[in-house]
Design a protein around this motif. Structure first.
Motif, mmCIF file in Angstrom:
data_model
loop_
_atom_site.group_PDB
_atom_site.id
_atom_site.type_symbol
_atom_site.label_atom_id
_atom_site.label_comp_id
_atom_site.label_asym_id
_atom_site.label_seq_id
_atom_site.Cartn_x
_atom_site.Cartn_y
_atom_site.Cartn_z
ATOM 1 N N ARG A 104 10.003 8.555 1.598
ATOM 2 C CA ARG A 104 8.649 9.068 1.780
ATOM 3 C C ARG A 104 8.604 9.872 3.075
ATOM 4 O O ARG A 104 9.272 9.537 4.046
ATOM 5 C CB ARG A 104 7.640 7.927 1.890
ATOM 6 N N GLN A 156 10.447 5.643 5.568
ATOM 7 C CA GLN A 156 10.100 4.735 4.480
ATOM 8 C C GLN A 156 10.859 5.141 3.222
ATOM 9 O O GLN A 156 11.042 6.333 2.956
ATOM 10 C CB GLN A 156 8.593 4.768 4.208
ATOM 11 N N GLU A 161 11.554 4.080 -1.051
ATOM 12 C CA GLU A 161 11.248 3.339 -2.271
ATOM 13 C C GLU A 161 12.536 3.212 -3.081
ATOM 14 O O GLU A 161 13.254 4.196 -3.270
ATOM 15 C CB GLU A 161 10.207 4.075 -3.116
ATOM 16 N N HIS A 163 13.864 2.158 -6.780
ATOM 17 C CA HIS A 163 13.391 1.941 -8.149
ATOM 18 C C HIS A 163 14.560 1.635 -9.080
ATOM 19 O O HIS A 163 15.676 2.122 -8.875
ATOM 20 C CB HIS A 163 12.690 3.195 -8.685
ATOM 21 N N LEU A 174 9.459 -0.566 -9.304
ATOM 22 C CA LEU A 174 9.752 -0.602 -7.874
ATOM 23 C C LEU A 174 10.457 -1.913 -7.555
ATOM 24 O O LEU A 174 9.928 -2.996 -7.817
ATOM 25 C CB LEU A 174 8.457 -0.476 -7.060
ATOM 26 N N PHE A 211 10.836 -1.816 -1.049
ATOM 27 C CA PHE A 211 10.231 -0.817 -0.174
ATOM 28 C C PHE A 211 10.761 -1.076 1.229
ATOM 29 O O PHE A 211 10.690 -2.199 1.729
ATOM 30 C CB PHE A 211 8.706 -0.943 -0.192
ATOM 31 N N ASP A 260 7.300 -4.707 -2.131
ATOM 32 C CA ASP A 260 6.485 -3.520 -2.432
ATOM 33 C C ASP A 260 5.906 -2.970 -1.135
ATOM 34 O O ASP A 260 6.163 -3.513 -0.053
ATOM 35 C CB ASP A 260 5.374 -3.836 -3.448
ATOM 36 N N ASP A 261 5.112 -1.897 -1.226
ATOM 37 C CA ASP A 261 4.635 -1.239 -0.014
ATOM 38 C C ASP A 261 3.467 -1.951 0.675
ATOM 39 O O ASP A 261 2.993 -1.497 1.718
ATOM 40 C CB ASP A 261 4.304 0.234 -0.265
#
Length: 199
Positions: A17, A24, A26, A28, A39, A42, A59-60
Protein backbone atom coordinates in the motif's frame (compact mmCIF):
# COMPACT_ATOMS: atom_id res chain seq x y z
CA UNK A 1 -7.50 -18.35 7.83
CA UNK A 2 -6.35 -21.17 10.08
CA UNK A 3 -2.81 -22.51 9.98
CA UNK A 4 -3.75 -25.73 8.15
CA UNK A 5 -5.40 -23.83 5.29
CA UNK A 6 -2.51 -21.36 5.16
CA UNK A 7 -0.05 -24.24 4.90
CA UNK A 8 -2.01 -25.59 1.91
CA UNK A 9 -1.42 -22.40 -0.12
CA UNK A 10 1.03 -22.77 -3.02
CA UNK A 11 0.76 -19.26 -4.43
CA UNK A 12 0.57 -15.96 -2.53
CA UNK A 13 0.01 -12.44 -3.86
CA UNK A 14 1.58 -9.52 -2.00
CA UNK A 15 0.80 -5.87 -2.63
CA UNK A 16 2.33 -2.83 -0.99
CA UNK A 17 0.00 0.00 0.00
CA UNK A 18 1.20 3.53 -0.71
CA UNK A 19 1.65 5.37 2.60
CA UNK A 20 3.96 8.23 3.66
CA UNK A 21 5.38 7.20 7.05
CA UNK A 22 4.95 3.42 7.08
CA UNK A 23 5.32 0.50 4.73
CA UNK A 24 2.14 -1.58 4.59
CA UNK A 25 1.63 -4.88 2.79
CA UNK A 26 -1.37 -7.06 2.05
CA UNK A 27 -0.81 -10.80 1.62
CA UNK A 28 -3.58 -12.61 -0.29
CA UNK A 29 -4.28 -16.17 -1.30
CA UNK A 30 -4.64 -16.63 -5.03
CA UNK A 31 -8.26 -16.67 -6.20
CA UNK A 32 -9.40 -19.34 -8.73
CA UNK A 33 -9.11 -16.84 -11.60
CA UNK A 34 -5.56 -15.85 -10.62
CA UNK A 35 -6.44 -12.57 -8.87
CA UNK A 36 -6.34 -11.63 -5.21
CA UNK A 37 -8.35 -13.95 -2.99
CA UNK A 38 -8.74 -14.06 0.76
CA UNK A 39 -6.59 -11.68 2.85
CA UNK A 40 -4.12 -13.83 4.79
CA UNK A 41 -2.01 -11.18 6.49
CA UNK A 42 -1.48 -7.46 6.80
CA UNK A 43 2.01 -6.15 7.56
CA UNK A 44 3.20 -2.80 8.81
CA UNK A 45 6.72 -1.44 9.19
CA UNK A 46 7.77 2.00 10.40
CA UNK A 47 10.28 3.67 8.13
CA UNK A 48 13.67 4.84 9.39
CA UNK A 49 13.54 2.68 12.52
CA UNK A 50 16.87 2.06 14.28
CA UNK A 51 16.04 -1.60 14.78
CA UNK A 52 13.92 -3.10 12.03
CA UNK A 53 10.74 -4.80 13.16
CA UNK A 54 7.68 -5.84 11.17
CA UNK A 55 4.48 -7.26 12.64
CA UNK A 56 1.98 -9.18 10.51
CA UNK A 57 -1.67 -9.19 11.54
CA UNK A 58 -4.68 -11.21 10.46
CA UNK A 59 -6.17 -8.07 8.82
CA UNK A 60 -5.75 -4.29 8.61
CA UNK A 61 -7.59 -3.67 11.89
CA UNK A 62 -4.29 -4.82 13.49
CA UNK A 63 -6.07 -6.44 16.43
CA UNK A 64 -4.68 -9.98 16.07
CA UNK A 65 -0.95 -10.42 15.37
CA UNK A 66 -0.06 -13.70 13.65
CA UNK A 67 3.72 -13.40 13.25
CA UNK A 68 6.56 -10.94 13.08
CA UNK A 69 10.23 -10.51 12.40
CA UNK A 70 12.84 -8.39 14.12
CA UNK A 71 16.50 -7.56 13.50
CA UNK A 72 18.95 -8.93 16.04
CA UNK A 73 21.14 -5.82 15.78
CA UNK A 74 20.64 -2.13 15.12
CA UNK A 75 21.60 -0.78 11.69
CA UNK A 76 23.58 -3.83 10.59
CA UNK A 77 23.75 -4.48 6.86
CA UNK A 78 24.07 -8.23 7.43
CA UNK A 79 21.80 -8.59 10.46
CA UNK A 80 19.76 -11.72 11.00
CA UNK A 81 15.99 -11.38 11.42
CA UNK A 82 14.26 -13.69 13.86
CA UNK A 83 10.76 -14.75 12.77
CA UNK A 84 8.32 -15.58 15.57
CA UNK A 85 4.71 -16.69 15.78
CA UNK A 86 1.90 -14.80 17.55
CA UNK A 87 3.11 -16.13 20.92
CA UNK A 88 6.70 -15.06 20.37
CA UNK A 89 7.92 -18.60 19.66
CA UNK A 90 10.69 -18.84 17.02
CA UNK A 91 9.77 -20.33 13.65
CA UNK A 92 12.88 -19.42 11.64
CA UNK A 93 15.52 -16.88 10.68
CA UNK A 94 16.49 -15.01 7.55
CA UNK A 95 19.47 -12.80 6.80
CA UNK A 96 20.99 -10.87 3.94
CA UNK A 97 24.37 -11.99 2.61
CA UNK A 98 25.95 -8.53 2.40
CA UNK A 99 29.07 -9.53 0.43
CA UNK A 100 27.21 -11.49 -2.26
CA UNK A 101 24.52 -8.79 -2.40
CA UNK A 102 26.96 -6.23 -3.77
CA UNK A 103 26.34 -7.69 -7.24
CA UNK A 104 23.08 -9.63 -6.83
CA UNK A 105 20.96 -9.50 -3.68
CA UNK A 106 21.25 -12.78 -1.76
CA UNK A 107 19.31 -13.99 1.29
CA UNK A 108 19.54 -17.09 3.49
CA UNK A 109 16.40 -18.52 5.10
CA UNK A 110 16.55 -21.11 7.89
CA UNK A 111 13.66 -23.30 8.99
CA UNK A 112 14.20 -25.81 11.81
CA UNK A 113 14.32 -29.32 10.37
CA UNK A 114 14.85 -28.14 6.79
CA UNK A 115 18.20 -26.39 7.01
CA UNK A 116 19.15 -23.35 4.95
CA UNK A 117 17.66 -22.22 1.66
CA UNK A 118 19.45 -19.51 -0.32
CA UNK A 119 17.70 -17.01 -2.55
CA UNK A 120 19.29 -14.66 -5.04
CA UNK A 121 18.21 -12.57 -7.98
CA UNK A 122 17.48 -14.79 -10.94
CA UNK A 123 18.71 -12.39 -13.61
CA UNK A 124 22.17 -10.98 -12.86
CA UNK A 125 21.91 -8.39 -15.67
CA UNK A 126 18.71 -6.97 -14.11
CA UNK A 127 20.46 -6.96 -10.72
CA UNK A 128 23.25 -4.77 -12.14
CA UNK A 129 20.75 -2.49 -13.94
CA UNK A 130 18.82 -1.98 -10.69
CA UNK A 131 22.02 -0.83 -9.01
CA UNK A 132 22.87 1.61 -11.82
CA UNK A 133 19.25 2.84 -11.92
CA UNK A 134 19.31 3.96 -8.27
CA UNK A 135 22.27 6.29 -8.92
CA UNK A 136 20.51 8.25 -11.69
CA UNK A 137 19.47 11.69 -10.33
CA UNK A 138 15.75 12.21 -9.62
CA UNK A 139 14.84 8.68 -10.63
CA UNK A 140 13.86 7.77 -7.06
CA UNK A 141 10.91 10.20 -7.21
CA UNK A 142 9.33 8.34 -10.11
CA UNK A 143 6.31 6.19 -9.13
CA UNK A 144 7.86 3.13 -10.71
CA UNK A 145 8.63 -0.32 -9.32
CA UNK A 146 11.62 -1.99 -10.99
CA UNK A 147 10.96 -5.74 -11.29
CA UNK A 148 13.16 -8.43 -9.82
CA UNK A 149 12.89 -12.16 -9.33
CA UNK A 150 14.29 -14.31 -6.54
CA UNK A 151 14.65 -18.08 -6.58
CA UNK A 152 15.30 -19.81 -3.24
CA UNK A 153 17.19 -23.09 -3.49
CA UNK A 154 17.75 -26.04 -1.19
CA UNK A 155 20.62 -27.83 -2.90
CA UNK A 156 19.81 -27.69 -6.61
CA UNK A 157 16.02 -27.56 -6.17
CA UNK A 158 13.97 -24.35 -6.26
CA UNK A 159 11.76 -24.44 -3.15
CA UNK A 160 10.04 -21.08 -3.69
CA UNK A 161 10.23 -18.00 -5.89
CA UNK A 162 9.33 -14.35 -5.40
CA UNK A 163 8.58 -12.33 -8.55
CA UNK A 164 8.20 -8.57 -8.31
CA UNK A 165 6.00 -7.28 -11.10
CA UNK A 166 6.70 -4.25 -13.27
CA UNK A 167 4.39 -1.36 -12.42
CA UNK A 168 3.65 1.77 -10.43
CA UNK A 169 3.33 -0.04 -7.10
CA UNK A 170 5.09 -3.01 -5.58
CA UNK A 171 3.32 -6.28 -6.32
CA UNK A 172 4.72 -9.78 -5.84
CA UNK A 173 3.79 -13.33 -6.75
CA UNK A 174 5.19 -15.96 -4.40
CA UNK A 175 5.25 -19.47 -5.86
CA UNK A 176 5.87 -22.20 -3.25
CA UNK A 177 7.07 -25.58 -4.54
CA UNK A 178 8.10 -27.37 -1.32
CA UNK A 179 5.09 -28.37 0.84
CA UNK A 180 7.30 -28.60 3.94
CA UNK A 181 8.06 -24.87 3.99
CA UNK A 182 6.29 -22.96 6.75
CA UNK A 183 4.12 -20.47 4.87
CA UNK A 184 4.48 -17.96 7.70
CA UNK A 185 8.24 -18.00 7.22
CA UNK A 186 7.87 -17.60 3.44
CA UNK A 187 5.54 -14.61 3.96
CA UNK A 188 8.03 -13.00 6.36
CA UNK A 189 10.90 -13.45 3.88
CA UNK A 190 8.83 -12.15 0.93
CA UNK A 191 7.76 -9.02 2.84
CA UNK A 192 11.36 -8.62 4.03
CA UNK A 193 12.59 -8.63 0.44
CA UNK A 194 10.68 -5.40 -0.14
CA UNK A 195 10.87 -3.77 3.29
CA UNK A 196 14.60 -4.49 3.78
CA UNK A 197 15.96 -4.74 0.24
CA UNK A 198 17.72 -1.36 0.28
CA UNK A 199 19.31 -1.96 3.69
Amino acid sequence: MDEERLQAQNKLLIRQRLRLMVNQYEVHAEAPGGGEGELLAFAQQKRLAFKEQVTLYSDDSKTRPILGFKARKRIDLASAYDVTDANGQPIGVFRKDFKKSLLASTWHLEQPGLGVTTGSERNKAVAVLRRVWQWIPYVDVLPFAWPYHFDFYAGDQVVFSVDKKLGFRDRYVVDIKDPRLDRRLVIAQAVGLDALQSR
